[in-house]
Motif scaffolding. Sequence first.
Motif, PDB file in Angstrom:
ATOM      1  N   VAL A 237       0.831  -1.209   0.000  1.00  9.91           N
ATOM      2  CA  VAL A 237       0.000   0.000   0.000  1.00  9.91           C
ATOM      3  C   VAL A 237       0.860   1.252   0.000  1.00  9.91           C
ATOM      4  N   ASN A 238       2.023   1.216   0.642  1.00  9.41           N
ATOM      5  CA  ASN A 238       2.924   2.371   0.578  1.00  9.41           C
ATOM      6  C   ASN A 238       3.344   2.641  -0.866  1.00  9.41           C
ATOM      7  N   ALA A 239       3.680   1.590  -1.586  1.00  8.10           N
ATOM      8  CA  ALA A 239       4.097   1.756  -2.979  1.00  8.10           C
ATOM      9  C   ALA A 239       2.962   2.302  -3.832  1.00  8.10           C
ATOM     10  N   LEU A 240       1.769   1.742  -3.666  1.00  6.99           N
ATOM     11  CA  LEU A 240       0.644   2.152  -4.502  1.00  6.99           C
ATOM     12  C   LEU A 240       0.160   3.549  -4.149  1.00  6.99           C
ATOM     13  N   ALA A 241       0.204   3.903  -2.865  1.00  9.06           N
ATOM     14  CA  ALA A 241      -0.289   5.214  -2.454  1.00  9.06           C
ATOM     15  C   ALA A 241       0.516   6.349  -3.065  1.00  9.06           C
ATOM     16  N   THR A 242       1.778   6.115  -3.377  1.00  6.62           N
ATOM     17  CA  THR A 242       2.627   7.175  -3.904  1.00  6.62           C
ATOM     18  C   THR A 242       2.645   7.224  -5.429  1.00  6.62           C
ATOM     19  N   VAL A 243       1.830   6.414  -6.077  1.00  3.68           N
ATOM     20  CA  VAL A 243       1.739   6.494  -7.535  1.00  3.68           C
ATOM     21  C   VAL A 243       0.984   7.753  -7.956  1.00  3.68           C
ATOM     22  N   LYS A 244       0.118   8.275  -7.077  1.00  2.96           N
ATOM     23  CA  LYS A 244      -0.595   9.522  -7.358  1.00  2.96           C
ATOM     24  C   LYS A 244      -0.233  10.564  -6.305  1.00  2.96           C
ATOM     25  N   ASP A 245      -0.219  11.837  -6.733  1.00  4.77           N
ATOM     26  CA  ASP A 245       0.026  12.907  -5.778  1.00  4.77           C
ATOM     27  C   ASP A 245      -1.299  13.522  -5.324  1.00  4.77           C
ATOM     28  N   ALA A 246      -1.207  14.567  -4.507  1.00  2.00           N
ATOM     29  CA  ALA A 246      -2.416  15.183  -3.942  1.00  2.00           C
ATOM     30  C   ALA A 246      -3.271  15.871  -4.992  1.00  2.00           C
ATOM     31  N   GLU A 247      -2.710  16.147  -6.165  1.00  2.05           N
ATOM     32  CA  GLU A 247      -3.460  16.792  -7.240  1.00  2.05           C
ATOM     33  C   GLU A 247      -4.087  15.778  -8.192  1.00  2.05           C
ATOM     34  N   GLY A 248      -3.936  14.493  -7.891  1.00  2.76           N
ATOM     35  CA  GLY A 248      -4.512  13.465  -8.738  1.00  2.76           C
ATOM     36  C   GLY A 248      -3.664  13.093  -9.937  1.00  2.76           C
ATOM     37  N   ARG A 249      -2.448  13.596  -9.996  1.00  4.54           N
ATOM     38  CA  ARG A 249      -1.570  13.274 -11.114  1.00  4.54           C
ATOM     39  C   ARG A 249      -0.726  12.047 -10.794  1.00  4.54           C
TER      40      ARG A 249
END
Length: 461
Positions: A237-249
């Motif tokens: 989940v750490n790896a997947l959570a960082t695939v997107k940033d707070a702006e949805g990119r």
Amino acid sequence: MATDSRLDEVLERLDAGLSGAVERLRTFLRIPSISTDPAFAADVRAAANWLRDELADLGFDAAVMDTPGHPMVVARTPAGEGRSLLFYGHYDVQPVDPLELWNRPPFDPAVEDTPNGPVIRGRGAADDKGQLMTFVEACRAWKAVHGALPPGLILLFEGEEESGSTNLQPFLRENAGMLRADLALICDTNMYSDGRPAITTQLRGLLGEEIVVRAADRDLHSGSFGGLAANPIQVLVNALATVKDAEGRVTLPGFYDGAPELTDELRADWQALGFDPAEFLSRVGLHEPIGEKGRTGLEMVWNRPTFEINGIAGGYAGEGFKTVLPAEARAKVSCRLVGTQDTDAIREALRAHVRAHVPADCTVEFHAHGNSQASVMDTSDPAFAAAKAALTAEWGREAAFIGAGGSIPVAGDFKRLLGMDTMLIGFGRDDDRIHSPNEKYDVQSFAKGARSWARILAALA
């Protein structure tokens, strides 16, 4: 593009023959051509044979052509002076489970009255037997009026679309000389959501990946090992959570390479459709759009790439509670891609990103689940304007050029393997319940779909 002088006669013939056309479709729908289940292999072939016989009776040079899986149906008319056209559809259907949710037997099709008008109810009614038969019925009426079918037609009907089209690309390569035309036509899409006729001019591609992270050689007691040993669910989940940033990119390096911005003309056309993201989401119990900041709703579902987590599993999820650090965690993820984004490069960027988050004494493995390039059609071809005018004339509403958030890989295959652009013109509705119990196809869609193809043939053939 010239308009055929006897078009009105063709349209009148279609109107007069509607009841017979519906009965032919019902006969076709009774064949349970479920391609994913080997138990129905004989039925899939029976559907192919039925189509071949119908087309041969109309005067096509028609044949059932074997593949290592289910057969293709190919039908042709002699070449003419105008543009040659390849029409594609698929005659296989989805499984019917769960059967108990059907209001009638799925292969006992019937015409039912509904508050929105009569519908043809049965598996395959909209996806794709009813849609492909709109073109066949247009050809039938054309033959009755003109005494001959339109020249330069190639019909390709596949029997494995619902099971992955495993043999389609090899078939296209092996038979390219026979199948290549000036333009491809596909009837496996919907009208715009408000019932406006539409030509789909761009499709997102698709990349699928399964990720498996493993740590200890067995599940561990969290009291003894928690805080010390690696937890593969946390790693994943750490790896997947960082695939997107707070702006949805999406943060993967190079991910947006080849993702085009909308042209001003197309942006204006899409804004004129009046799409309301909140209303669209309300149909599924949601209201607040999320996603890439600064983008309109239609941009996000038609013209922007995505990264989605489709499933995640690991540890104990049964009744009660079990305090363990699981030995393994896995996730299935996918990307919808646009423009010329490179599926191979994005897959490797995703794998590199995950590897960077996996501790040294854990392992990760990846399983590819297919990929297809996005498709963008050249709407400067005069055929697109001619077809748009034909649809507008039939439906009495300005036809739209639209995108599609999903993927129809065959359109990309036609471009890549046969060098043809594709017009995707379908008459499905959002409530057709394709792939679900109680699938239906509006009688209006069937009738006016056939009339639409007659008008398009008159403009192009």
